[in-house]
Design a protein around this motif. Structure first.
Motif, PDB file in Angstrom:
ATOM      1  N   ASP A 221       0.833  -1.206   0.000  1.00  0.00           N
ATOM      2  CA  ASP A 221       0.000   0.000   0.000  1.00  0.00           C
ATOM      3  C   ASP A 221       0.865   1.252   0.000  1.00  0.00           C
ATOM      4  N   LEU A 222       0.402   2.258  -0.713  1.00  0.00           N
ATOM      5  CA  LEU A 222       1.113   3.526  -0.827  1.00  0.00           C
ATOM      6  C   LEU A 222       1.075   4.285   0.500  1.00  0.00           C
ATOM      7  N   TYR A 223       2.222   4.842   0.887  1.00  0.00           N
ATOM      8  CA  TYR A 223       2.335   5.614   2.131  1.00  0.00           C
ATOM      9  C   TYR A 223       3.340   6.734   1.896  1.00  0.00           C
ATOM     10  N   ALA A 224       2.829   7.948   1.686  1.00  0.00           N
ATOM     11  CA  ALA A 224       3.691   9.064   1.303  1.00  0.00           C
ATOM     12  C   ALA A 224       3.743  10.156   2.361  1.00  0.00           C
ATOM     13  N   LEU A 225       3.403   9.836   3.594  1.00  0.00           N
ATOM     14  CA  LEU A 225       3.362  10.858   4.642  1.00  0.00           C
ATOM     15  C   LEU A 225       4.722  11.518   4.832  1.00  0.00           C
ATOM     16  N   HIS A 226       5.792  10.731   4.809  1.00  0.00           N
ATOM     17  CA  HIS A 226       7.124  11.280   5.061  1.00  0.00           C
ATOM     18  C   HIS A 226       7.672  12.047   3.855  1.00  0.00           C
ATOM     19  N   GLU A 227       7.036  11.909   2.713  1.00  0.00           N
ATOM     20  CA  GLU A 227       7.447  12.658   1.511  1.00  0.00           C
ATOM     21  C   GLU A 227       6.699  13.984   1.381  1.00  0.00           C
ATOM     22  N   MET A 228       5.894  14.345   2.383  1.00  0.00           N
ATOM     23  CA  MET A 228       5.028  15.513   2.244  1.00  0.00           C
ATOM     24  C   MET A 228       5.781  16.820   2.006  1.00  0.00           C
ATOM     25  N   PRO A 229       6.937  17.087   2.623  1.00  0.00           N
ATOM     26  CA  PRO A 229       7.633  18.348   2.310  1.00  0.00           C
ATOM     27  C   PRO A 229       7.940  18.492   0.819  1.00  0.00           C
ATOM     28  N   ALA A 230       8.331  17.400   0.161  1.00  0.00           N
ATOM     29  CA  ALA A 230       8.609  17.459  -1.274  1.00  0.00           C
ATOM     30  C   ALA A 230       7.320  17.546  -2.079  1.00  0.00           C
ATOM     31  N   ILE A 231       6.287  16.858  -1.627  1.00  0.00           N
ATOM     32  CA  ILE A 231       5.041  16.812  -2.386  1.00  0.00           C
ATOM     33  C   ILE A 231       4.358  18.176  -2.434  1.00  0.00           C
ATOM     34  N   VAL A 232       4.320  18.886  -1.299  1.00  0.00           N
ATOM     35  CA  VAL A 232       3.608  20.167  -1.308  1.00  0.00           C
ATOM     36  C   VAL A 232       4.316  21.194  -2.186  1.00  0.00           C
ATOM     37  N   GLN A 283      -1.428  -0.030  11.372  1.00  0.00           N
ATOM     38  CA  GLN A 283      -2.352  -0.918  12.073  1.00  0.00           C
ATOM     39  C   GLN A 283      -3.760  -0.860  11.490  1.00  0.00           C
ATOM     40  N   VAL A 284      -4.220   0.327  11.134  1.00  0.00           N
ATOM     41  CA  VAL A 284      -5.615   0.452  10.729  1.00  0.00           C
ATOM     42  C   VAL A 284      -5.883  -0.259   9.404  1.00  0.00           C
ATOM     43  N   TYR A 285      -4.915  -0.243   8.498  1.00  0.00           N
ATOM     44  CA  TYR A 285      -5.007  -1.057   7.272  1.00  0.00           C
ATOM     45  C   TYR A 285      -3.694  -0.980   6.521  1.00  0.00           C
ATOM     46  N   SER A 286      -3.125  -2.149   6.244  1.00  0.00           N
ATOM     47  CA  SER A 286      -1.861  -2.157   5.503  1.00  0.00           C
ATOM     48  C   SER A 286      -1.573  -3.540   4.955  1.00  0.00           C
ATOM     49  N   ARG A 287      -1.111  -3.557   3.715  1.00  0.00           N
ATOM     50  CA  ARG A 287      -0.532  -4.763   3.122  1.00  0.00           C
ATOM     51  C   ARG A 287       0.997  -4.658   3.115  1.00  0.00           C
ATOM     52  N   GLY A 288       1.529  -3.721   3.872  1.00  0.00           N
ATOM     53  CA  GLY A 288       2.940  -3.359   3.788  1.00  0.00           C
ATOM     54  C   GLY A 288       3.015  -2.012   3.102  1.00  0.00           C
ATOM     55  N   MET A 289       3.581  -1.009   3.751  1.00  0.00           N
ATOM     56  CA  MET A 289       3.462   0.360   3.258  1.00  0.00           C
ATOM     57  C   MET A 289       4.802   0.949   2.852  1.00  0.00           C
ATOM     58  N   GLY A 290       4.753   1.818   1.834  1.00  0.00           N
ATOM     59  CA  GLY A 290       5.943   2.503   1.376  1.00  0.00           C
ATOM     60  C   GLY A 290       5.592   3.509   0.304  1.00  0.00           C
ATOM     61  N   PRO A 291       6.527   4.384  -0.069  1.00  0.00           N
ATOM     62  CA  PRO A 291       6.273   5.368  -1.125  1.00  0.00           C
ATOM     63  C   PRO A 291       6.308   4.758  -2.528  1.00  0.00           C
ATOM     64  N   TYR A 292       6.995   3.605  -2.665  1.00  0.00           N
ATOM     65  CA  TYR A 292       7.048   2.851  -3.917  1.00  0.00           C
ATOM     66  C   TYR A 292       7.377   3.735  -5.116  1.00  0.00           C
ATOM     67  N   PHE A 293       6.518   3.795  -6.120  1.00  0.00           N
ATOM     68  CA  PHE A 293       6.888   4.475  -7.369  1.00  0.00           C
ATOM     69  C   PHE A 293       7.169   5.964  -7.166  1.00  0.00           C
ATOM     70  N   LEU A 294       6.623   6.572  -6.136  1.00  0.00           N
ATOM     71  CA  LEU A 294       6.830   8.010  -5.932  1.00  0.00           C
ATOM     72  C   LEU A 294       8.302   8.363  -5.794  1.00  0.00           C
ATOM     73  N   THR A 295       9.072   7.473  -5.196  1.00  0.00           N
ATOM     74  CA  THR A 295      10.491   7.769  -4.977  1.00  0.00           C
ATOM     75  C   THR A 295      11.386   7.080  -5.998  1.00  0.00           C
ATOM     76  N   GLY A 296      10.811   6.504  -7.039  1.00  0.00           N
ATOM     77  CA  GLY A 296      11.597   5.862  -8.079  1.00  0.00           C
ATOM     78  C   GLY A 296      11.321   4.375  -8.155  1.00  0.00           C
ATOM     79  N   THR A 297      11.801   3.766  -9.208  1.00  0.00           N
ATOM     80  CA  THR A 297      11.503   2.366  -9.476  1.00  0.00           C
ATOM     81  C   THR A 297      12.375   1.436  -8.638  1.00  0.00           C
ATOM     82  N   ASP A 298      11.717   0.506  -7.942  1.00  0.00           N
ATOM     83  CA  ASP A 298      12.399  -0.570  -7.246  1.00  0.00           C
ATOM     84  C   ASP A 298      11.487  -1.784  -7.286  1.00  0.00           C
ATOM     85  N   HIS A 299      11.693  -2.645  -8.287  1.00  0.00           N
ATOM     86  CA  HIS A 299      10.791  -3.777  -8.489  1.00  0.00           C
ATOM     87  C   HIS A 299      10.907  -4.832  -7.390  1.00  0.00           C
ATOM     88  N   GLN A 300      11.972  -4.762  -6.608  1.00  0.00           N
ATOM     89  CA  GLN A 300      12.091  -5.707  -5.495  1.00  0.00           C
ATOM     90  C   GLN A 300      11.191  -5.304  -4.324  1.00  0.00           C
TER      91      GLN A 300
END
Length: 834
Positions: A221-232, A283-300
């Motif tokens: 699941d996508l989780y971009a909370l820590h990328e918020m300074p760059a996103i805004v 805890q509330v809902y996750s299949r495993g969280m990370g920024p994934y494609f937002l921070t670049g490609t990592d197919h692993q």
């Protein structure tokens, strides 16, 4: 640059209320129909109250009107759209290009936002959406922050991006697995989530052990909370939280977290996210969280493959199984919220247990500290079968009672949590009525004025003071307002009873809420008249049906050789390596056959070389994305043919695409055979090209299975390009092997194992005037290409019956044939057009 909206999902009332209290700027939701989340939503009758509730809390409401729509639904869709606009909706979110144009004509005052299902990944795609009347585009979730910045720099249209929630393995709008395997269209809100099933990996025909990674198409699941300074700093207009199927606790926690992060980042403050807040969101809902494609490609990283469902927080690992308890080693990452009685846990045995077996889990009854920093866990009687647990199993907490208590103030508030500022101007003069003007918001501000029923008398002792007035008017606890400022003007020493102030306060706040909740007047058109104006008159029936024409699409040199021998009207080259295409194009042209090249289905900002290369080929291009269509339409290219991935499901969309310069168009695979015939009757059948044989492309994904499982690399830069030397397939639980191929952008397409063929429908299609038919090949050998093509040529020439064609194709294709998306349910043909 404006501060981006925090945009939250709402499946129904509890989620909508939670989003409001947690600080959403906007909420998106669907109705019971014409929505890509068919299982949740409001009724049309509830919509005025929904919009009133949102607007009274100064929150925008966007209605997901984001399914592909069929011709017989257009009039109903137009009527529903008018009712949605009249109810006060702030915007429509749409996928269907024809519907976007319809809304522009029908209710021009209401914004139209292009859904992520439009598969827009480039500035070219954004600009084409603008021509359809779209004022904001929801970008694909596969884009990086760098790519979004490039799109932002190249267009002025509003952009929206996802920042949290589930990822689809396939590009939204480009998944046909539900259609192929269950007759359910994901583009019409009926996704069957085939991506969340386990598969075996076949490499060059042999099984490849996957260990614990059996769910190889199930992303985290996508989780971009820590990328918020760059996103805004990107300049996007809205940040979208996924989750219209999620509960109110999920909506409340995610909205509150992103509200705080956006506010802090916008103010230039460091983010104050604590480890406990991170754990809560996991805890509330996750299949495993990370920024994934937002921070670049990592197919692993995108697909771990251990499980397809909510896992919660990884809290421990089993060390030893005792007679009535287990010993576990706590995970340091969960230290902010350790295991405790009442927690619901599940034991993850993916390393040794079959995915088909149910997982073991239950509630923790006791959690005792043990030696060496371990914890001993006990469970209720028969709650957990300890015989099914082994050392090494991971322990995930799926339920935390503390979280339920923490989120309750937002999901069950005693009074509004988020309040709006009001400024009150008070004039109190002896002999005149008390006048209170309540103002909310900036210019143009909302204002209401209330007056006392009688003139004010002079006070005998203590008159009305500013402090007393502020105290009484500030008692707004059950309202969504707070008193931000008071301007008090008094003449004489007027007396005002507290009961009168309370009465006027209630009257003013009621009027203000009523004023806020009123929908803006719209000047909507007449649905039937607008549709009639946009719909071309039906063509005159053909006196004679033109001779059929066969087109072939090939993906290998061996297939090309067989195709050249068959001498079809055209040969489309759909090769992994674009730059090896020129000799093949010249080979086809030298044979006197029309050469065509299939474009990629995705165009990203750094892939302009593809556009330049296609322009120089001097041949027809089979266009598969709106971005490429916009980029190529002005170029000196002999012809452009639109493919299925443009998602033309009705006459309005087909007409729109053809007007953009396409010579012909292949309708979306969401249409069955009967709908294709009806579309031909409404349009000019010579403008349609129908795929009569293919392996349906069920997933089109940025995630590369080749890189993930045949290399240790993270992207094309270090994967060694196993796609160039190996063939792979995904074998499902029924034993069907679905081929996987990569394209020039390293994106993967998973094709259906069975060949979809149209023998049962050829006669009806020919009667409808259709004459352009395409055969597409994936992993077929040259001999199979020749035999399939010969059979179709014989049938179209009248020397083989359609029934014989069907039997012949069943014998040729290794994994059998199917009607697939062409299947027409009983009674479907009786459904009238609009």
């Amino acid at each position: 640059m404006m501060k981006p909206e925090v945009m939250s999902p709402a499946g129904y009332w509890p989620q909508l209320q939670a989003a409001i209290e947690a600080g959403a700027d906007a909420v998106y939701f669907g109705l019971k129909h014409f929505s890509a989340r068919a299982k949740v939503g409001f009724t049309l009758e509830e919509l005025p109250e929904v919009m009133r509730t949102l607007h009274q809390r100064r929150v925008k409401g966007y209605v997901t009107f984001n399914t592909l729509m069929f011709d017989h639904e257009l009039l109903q869709a137009a009527r529903v759209a008018l009712a949605i606009a009249e109810a006060g909706a702030d915007a429509f979110i749409v996928q269907d290009v024809g519907i976007a144009r319809l809304l522009q004509q029908l209710v021009p005052e209401i914004e139209v936002h292009g859904s992520t299902q439009m598969s827009i990944t480039s500035a070219e795609g954004v600009e084409l959406a603008r021509q359809f009347g779209v004022s904001r585009v929801v970008l694909a979730r596969e884009l990086s922050l760098k790519e979004i910045a490039a799109i932002r720099a190249a267009t002025t249209l509003e952009l929206e991006m996802f920042v949290h929630g589930a990822l689809c393995v396939s590009y939204s709008g480009q998944c046909f697995s539900s259609e192929a395997w269950g007759g359910r269209s994901a583009n019409r809100g009926q996704c069957a989530q085939a991506c969340r099933l386990p598969y075996d990996l076949l490499v060059d025909g042999a099984p490849r052990p996957l260990g614990e990674a059996r769910y190889l198409l199930s992303p985290g699941d996508l989780y971009a909370l820590h990328e918020m300074p760059a996103i805004v700093q990107l300049g996007v207009s809205a940040l979208k939280i996924e989750g219209r199927y999620k509960d109110a606790a999920y909506v409340a926690l995610t909205t509150a977290a992103y509200r705080k992060a956006v506010d802090e980042a916008w103010a230039g403050l460091p983010l104050s996210i604590t480890p406990y807040e991170d754990l809560q969101l996991t805890q509330v809902y996750s299949r495993g969280m990370g920024p994934y494609f937002l921070t670049g490609t990592d197919h692993q990283a995108v697909v771990r493959g251990r499980a397809p469902r909510h896992r919660g927080v990884l809290v421990a690992r089993v060390v030893k199984v005792l007679t009535e308890s287990i010993l576990a080693e706590l995970d340091p990452a969960a230290a902010a919220s350790p295991l405790k009685p009442g927690d619901g846990i599940v034991f993850d045995a993916a390393a040794w247990r079959s995915p088909e077996e149910p997982e073991e889990g239950g509630r923790v009854y006791h959690a005792y500290p043990a030696l060496h920093g371990l914890v001993e866990l006990e469970f209720g009687y028969d709650a957990v079968d300890l015989r099914r647990i082994r050392p090494g199993d991971l322990i995930w907490r799926t339920l935390d009672p503390e979280l339920e208590r923490a989120v309750r103030p937002l999901t069950q508030p005693a009074s509004p949590v988020r309040r709006q500022p009001v400024v009150v101007h008070a004039v109190a003069q002896v002999g005149e009525p008390l006048v209170l003007t309540w103002q909310h918001g900036e210019l143009p501000a909302l204002r209401v004025t209330v007056r006392s029923p009688e003139p004010l008398a002079a006070a005998e002792r203590r008159g009305l003071t500013e402090a007393l007035l502020h105290e009484q008017l500030g008692r707004l606890g059950t309202t969504p307002y707070y008193l931000a400022a008071l301007n008090y003007v008094a003449e004489g020493n007027p007396f005002v009873a507290n009961s009168l102030l309370n009465q006027l306060r209630r009257e003013a706040t009621d009027l203000l809420a009523e004023l806020q909740g009123q929908p803006a007047p719209i000047r909507g058109g007449d649905p039937a008249a607008v549709l009639a104006q946009m719909t071309p008159s039906r063509p005159v029936a053909h006196a004679a049906v033109a001779s059929p024409t066969l087109h072939l699409l090939v993906r290998t040199a061996e297939q090309l050789e067989a195709a050249l021998a068959a001498r079809p009207a055209s040969i489309t080259l759909d090769y992994l390596e674009l730059y090896g295409l020129r000799p093949a194009v010249e080979q086809v042209q030298a044979a006197g056959i029309e050469a065509r090249v299939a474009s990629p289905r995705v165009l990203k900002p750094d892939e302009q070389r593809i556009v330049h290369f296609l322009r120089k080929l001097d041949c027809t291009i089979l266009v598969r994305s709106t971005g490429l269509l916009h980029a190529l339409r002005e170029a000196a290219i002999p012809r452009l043919v639109g493919d299925f991935s443009l998602n033309a499901a009705n006459m309005l969309t087909a007409q729109t695409m053809l007007e953009l310069g396409l010579a012909r168009l292949t309708p979306t695979y969401d249409l069955n055979a009967d709908q294709i015939a009806k579309l031909a009757a409404e349009l000019d059948p010579d403008l349609l090209e129908i795929v009569a044989y293919q392996h349906l492309p069920i997933f089109h994904t940025e995630h590369c299975v080749f890189c993930r499982f045949l290399s240790n690399g993270t992207s094309y830069k270090d994967c060694g390009h196993p796609c160039e030397t190996h063939r792979i397939a995904l074998r499902d639980q029924q034993g069907r092997a679905h081929p996987v191929m990569a394209d020039v952008g390293c994106r993967n397409t998973v094709f259906n194992a069975e060949a979809q063929e149209a023998s049962r429908h050829l006669a009806a299609w020919r009667t409808a005037g259709l004459r352009h038919f395409r055969l597409e090949f994936v992993h077929e050998r040259g001999e199979e290409v020749a035999r399939v093509t010969d059979a179709f040529q014989a049938t179209l020439a009248g020397t083989m019956t359609p029934a014989d064609l069907g039997r012949h194709l069943q014998q040729i294709t290794p994994q059998g044939t199917t009607e697939g998306s062409l299947f027409v349910p009983d009674g479907y043909a009786t459904i009238p057009l609009m």
